[in-house]
Scaffold this motif. Structure first.
Motif, PDB file in Angstrom:
ATOM      1  N   GLN A  48       0.852  -1.195   0.000  1.00  0.00           N
ATOM      2  CA  GLN A  48       0.000   0.000   0.000  1.00  0.00           C
ATOM      3  C   GLN A  48       0.881   1.236   0.000  1.00  0.00           C
ATOM      4  O   GLN A  48       1.847   1.338   0.767  1.00  0.00           O
ATOM      5  CB  GLN A  48      -0.917   0.025   1.231  1.00  0.00           C
ATOM      6  CG  GLN A  48      -1.870   1.218   1.250  1.00  0.00           C
ATOM      7  CD  GLN A  48      -2.581   1.372   2.589  1.00  0.00           C
ATOM      8  OE1 GLN A  48      -2.199   0.762   3.572  1.00  0.00           O
ATOM      9  NE2 GLN A  48      -3.623   2.202   2.609  1.00  0.00           N
ATOM     10  N   TRP A  49       0.539   2.196  -0.873  1.00  0.00           N
ATOM     11  CA  TRP A  49       1.238   3.474  -0.921  1.00  0.00           C
ATOM     12  C   TRP A  49       0.778   4.358   0.235  1.00  0.00           C
ATOM     13  O   TRP A  49      -0.362   4.250   0.696  1.00  0.00           O
ATOM     14  CB  TRP A  49       0.974   4.195  -2.244  1.00  0.00           C
ATOM     15  CG  TRP A  49       1.476   3.482  -3.462  1.00  0.00           C
ATOM     16  CD1 TRP A  49       0.736   2.719  -4.333  1.00  0.00           C
ATOM     17  CD2 TRP A  49       2.814   3.463  -3.960  1.00  0.00           C
ATOM     18  NE1 TRP A  49       1.525   2.235  -5.337  1.00  0.00           N
ATOM     19  CE2 TRP A  49       2.820   2.669  -5.137  1.00  0.00           C
ATOM     20  CE3 TRP A  49       4.009   4.026  -3.537  1.00  0.00           C
ATOM     21  CZ2 TRP A  49       3.960   2.434  -5.884  1.00  0.00           C
ATOM     22  CZ3 TRP A  49       5.161   3.796  -4.287  1.00  0.00           C
ATOM     23  CH2 TRP A  49       5.125   3.017  -5.441  1.00  0.00           C
ATOM     24  N   CYS A  50       1.662   5.245   0.692  1.00  0.00           N
ATOM     25  CA  CYS A  50       1.301   6.189   1.749  1.00  0.00           C
ATOM     26  C   CYS A  50       0.195   7.117   1.230  1.00  0.00           C
ATOM     27  O   CYS A  50       0.301   7.673   0.132  1.00  0.00           O
ATOM     28  CB  CYS A  50       2.526   7.002   2.172  1.00  0.00           C
ATOM     29  SG  CYS A  50       2.200   8.191   3.493  1.00  0.00           S
ATOM     30  N   SER A  82       4.138  10.066  -0.663  1.00  0.00           N
ATOM     31  CA  SER A  82       3.711   8.860  -1.364  1.00  0.00           C
ATOM     32  C   SER A  82       4.848   8.126  -2.063  1.00  0.00           C
ATOM     33  O   SER A  82       4.601   7.176  -2.804  1.00  0.00           O
ATOM     34  CB  SER A  82       2.619   9.207  -2.388  1.00  0.00           C
ATOM     35  OG  SER A  82       3.087  10.183  -3.308  1.00  0.00           O
ATOM     36  N   HIS A  83       6.098   8.544  -1.822  1.00  0.00           N
ATOM     37  CA  HIS A  83       7.221   7.739  -2.314  1.00  0.00           C
ATOM     38  C   HIS A  83       7.417   6.504  -1.444  1.00  0.00           C
ATOM     39  O   HIS A  83       8.141   5.577  -1.824  1.00  0.00           O
ATOM     40  CB  HIS A  83       8.508   8.570  -2.305  1.00  0.00           C
ATOM     41  CG  HIS A  83       8.920   9.032  -0.939  1.00  0.00           C
ATOM     42  ND1 HIS A  83       8.302  10.069  -0.289  1.00  0.00           N
ATOM     43  CD2 HIS A  83       9.873   8.569  -0.105  1.00  0.00           C
ATOM     44  CE1 HIS A  83       8.872  10.247   0.896  1.00  0.00           C
ATOM     45  NE2 HIS A  83       9.829   9.352   1.036  1.00  0.00           N
ATOM     46  N   LEU A  87       6.278   3.041   0.378  1.00  0.00           N
ATOM     47  CA  LEU A  87       5.401   1.892   0.135  1.00  0.00           C
ATOM     48  C   LEU A  87       5.455   0.966   1.340  1.00  0.00           C
ATOM     49  O   LEU A  87       6.538   0.631   1.841  1.00  0.00           O
ATOM     50  CB  LEU A  87       5.842   1.139  -1.124  1.00  0.00           C
ATOM     51  CG  LEU A  87       5.008  -0.093  -1.509  1.00  0.00           C
ATOM     52  CD1 LEU A  87       3.639   0.332  -2.043  1.00  0.00           C
ATOM     53  CD2 LEU A  87       5.741  -0.925  -2.561  1.00  0.00           C
ATOM     54  N   HIS A 137      -0.211   3.968  -7.924  1.00  0.00           N
ATOM     55  CA  HIS A 137       0.266   5.110  -7.156  1.00  0.00           C
ATOM     56  C   HIS A 137      -0.795   6.203  -7.160  1.00  0.00           C
ATOM     57  O   HIS A 137      -1.428   6.456  -8.188  1.00  0.00           O
ATOM     58  CB  HIS A 137       1.578   5.634  -7.750  1.00  0.00           C
ATOM     59  CG  HIS A 137       2.311   6.580  -6.862  1.00  0.00           C
ATOM     60  ND1 HIS A 137       2.012   7.925  -6.803  1.00  0.00           N
ATOM     61  CD2 HIS A 137       3.324   6.374  -5.981  1.00  0.00           C
ATOM     62  CE1 HIS A 137       2.816   8.509  -5.931  1.00  0.00           C
ATOM     63  NE2 HIS A 137       3.624   7.598  -5.422  1.00  0.00           N
ATOM     64  N   ALA A 166       2.593  -0.981  -8.068  1.00  0.00           N
ATOM     65  CA  ALA A 166       3.339  -1.857  -7.161  1.00  0.00           C
ATOM     66  C   ALA A 166       2.625  -3.189  -7.059  1.00  0.00           C
ATOM     67  O   ALA A 166       1.399  -3.235  -6.916  1.00  0.00           O
ATOM     68  CB  ALA A 166       3.478  -1.228  -5.783  1.00  0.00           C
ATOM     69  N   ILE A 189       8.060  -2.867  -8.847  1.00  0.00           N
ATOM     70  CA  ILE A 189       7.502  -1.565  -9.234  1.00  0.00           C
ATOM     71  C   ILE A 189       7.529  -1.479 -10.752  1.00  0.00           C
ATOM     72  O   ILE A 189       8.593  -1.670 -11.372  1.00  0.00           O
ATOM     73  CB  ILE A 189       8.284  -0.402  -8.598  1.00  0.00           C
ATOM     74  CG1 ILE A 189       8.433  -0.602  -7.081  1.00  0.00           C
ATOM     75  CG2 ILE A 189       7.636   0.925  -8.916  1.00  0.00           C
ATOM     76  CD1 ILE A 189       7.115  -0.634  -6.340  1.00  0.00           C
TER      77      ILE A 189
END
Length: 503
Positions: free
Chosen positions: A212-214, A220-221, A223, A483, A491, A501
């Motif tokens: 899960q992305w931030c 958001s870089h 993960l 993303h 991802a 990725i």
């Protein structure tokens, strides 16, 4: 009046001095013959000798050792200050003499007072110190020894826990990535299908259950990944592809993990029945609680950042409040396991997918709940004979999709009575019992899913047709996520422990 009965004892005492110290023998003998002491003075003289015999360096090896130490360390008595009926006496000695008699103390030239009954009433000056001498250790009460031992073990355990709960890699950076900066503040562009591999990350030693992305766009870089190897990790999956930090607060497999809405904490649950809310930067547990069942899914409330819902191997689903570490709601259903949880818009209702299927229909497979009253709204939503391992919400339309073990995804309405769309069915991939996740692209045009074969399938949301298939992994691909800012970054993770990725 001279006490003649005491002279033999004094003569015998000084004879030992004469035998081992020729320089002072005459002087000491004269003192012994002419000294006029009372019975109290006799006890004082004998007391001055006893400590030397008991505490002489070298232990109790032989008699000559005692006598040698007696010659070197005997304290002389100042008879000029002694009188009949005097309440106390003084003993004068240099630093070397009394330091030998009492090796655990450091003496100055100041005198110590002896009480009338022959015992020391010690008046320690502030310069006195405890010194460590080989072979002599001061007595420490048992209670103090136990307290010290417990403190040592507690310190060691806390250090081990801190070391094991957060294993540092690179430092967590809260700065905005240079790759993401141009996209912040602008409208999301149309999603493109990723085709090229950018990073392959293989730090996990077990299957990866989820990525899960931030949710904070500026960060958001980062993960998040949860794995069966008892850990969850944070990666810089945009710039370097490196692991930023590893968290090992669970004793069994981490089945699921989720970012908090603020992006500073991570909520995790696993097969050790533990719930942990971990601070991302420090690695400490802000909230920890033992649950009554193994956890397989959990979700934060959409508008209440301090409330989350968890489910697992139990007929109950529980809502927790982080502020007081208590269960605030319990949702009961006649099922054995909750597979996934999905909040509907505004957070007033939520859905649970379960493993309950009957012979002719999937009664209670998907259940709709009222969040505040804990009442069931409907349990007659999905009538197929397949369980649904995952649910996902469309970002722009009132619809959600359920991944089924019938090797297809079904589309439903988020409005009551949550009708299924029978005209659209996203099929062509294989699930085969794996908890394969699915997700919409941020613009809602694409639907992506993994498969038990390791392939990634991209479906057109409106036509339900397969647009592209990507051979991404050698084992089952159980999670794929777009993303939130970069239009074509994807991802994925698999059952072998690899994270990739794509762009």
């Amino acid at each position: 009046m001279t006490h003649y009965w005491i002279l033999p004892y004094l003569t015998r005492m000084n004879s030992s001095l004469v035998a081992y110290d020729d320089s002072d023998s005459d002087t000491e003998t004269g003192k012994a013959e002419n000294l006029n002491l009372s019975s109290r003075e006799t006890r004082l003289a004998s007391f001055a000798m006893n400590p030397i015999q008991y505490f002489a360096p070298g232990g109790l090896a032989n008699k000559s050792t005692y006598k040698m130490q007696t010659v070197e360390n005997t304290a002389s008595i100042d008879t000029s200050i002694i009188s009949e009926g005097a309440p106390a006496y003084k003993v004068q000695a240099n630093n070397r003499d009394l330091a030998t008699v009492y090796p655990w103390k450091e003496y100055s030239n100041q005198a110590e007072t002896l009480s009338g009954n022959g015992s020391f009433s010690q008046k320690r000056v502030h310069q006195d110190k405890i010194v460590a001498i080989k072979g002599i250790r001061p007595y420490i009460p048992k209670r103090l020894r136990q307290e010290e031992t417990s403190k040592v073990y507690e310190k060691k355990e806390s250090e081990e826990q801190r070391a094991s709960s957060a294993i540092p890699g690179e430092q967590i950076s809260t700065e905005v990535s240079e790759v993401i900066k141009p996209y912040l503040g602008s409208k999301y562009k149309s999603t493109e299908i990723p085709r090229n591999l950018v990073f392959q990350m293989s730090k996990h030693s077990g299957p990866v259950n989820k990525v899960q992305w931030c949710p904070v766009q500026g960060w958001s870089h980062m993960l998040l990944s949860a794995s069966m190897d008892k850990t969850f990790k944070i990666w810089n999956a945009v710039d370097t592809g490196c692991c930023l930090k590893t968290y090992s607060c669970h004793s069994c497999a981490v089945r699921t993990a989720q970012w908090s809405l603020c992006g500073r904490r991570i909520l995790s649950g696993g097969f050790d029945s533990m719930l942990h809310l971990t601070d991302v930067e420090t690695g400490t547990q802000v909230f920890s609680s033992k649950n009554e069942f193994r956890i397989s899914t959990l979700k934060f409330h959409l508008s209440e950042p301090n409330i989350f819902i968890c489910g697992g191997f139990s007929p109950e689903v529980k809502a927790w409040d982080i502020r007081n570490c208590k269960v605030i709601k319990v949702y009961k259903a006649a099922v054995q396991q909750t597979l996934d949880i999905l909040f509907l818009p505004e957070g007033k209702e939520f859905l649970t997918s379960t493993d309950a299927v009957s012979r002719d229909s999937a009664d209670r497979t998907i259940i709709a709940w009222d969040f505040h009253s804990a009442a069931k709204i409907s349990n007659q939503i999905f009538h197929e004979r397949y369980t649904c391992p995952s649910l996902t919400l469309h970002p722009r339309e009132p619809a959600f999709v359920a991944q089924t073990n019938g090797n297809y995804m079904a589309l439903f309405s988020t409005q009551r009575p949550y009708r299924i769309n029978k005209k659209k069915r996203y099929e062509g991939h294989k699930v085969e019992g794996f908890a394969v996740g699915c997700e919409f692209s941020p613009d809602g045009t694409l639907l992506v899913t993994g498969s038990s074969e390791g392939k990634i399938f991209f479906y057109n949301y409106h036509t339900a047709r397969i647009i592209h298939t990507l051979s991404a992994h050698n084992q089952a691909c159980v999670s794929a996520t777009f993303h939130p800012v970069l239009p074509s970054l994807l991802a994925t993770c698999d059952w072998a422990g690899d994270i990739k990725i794509w762009q």
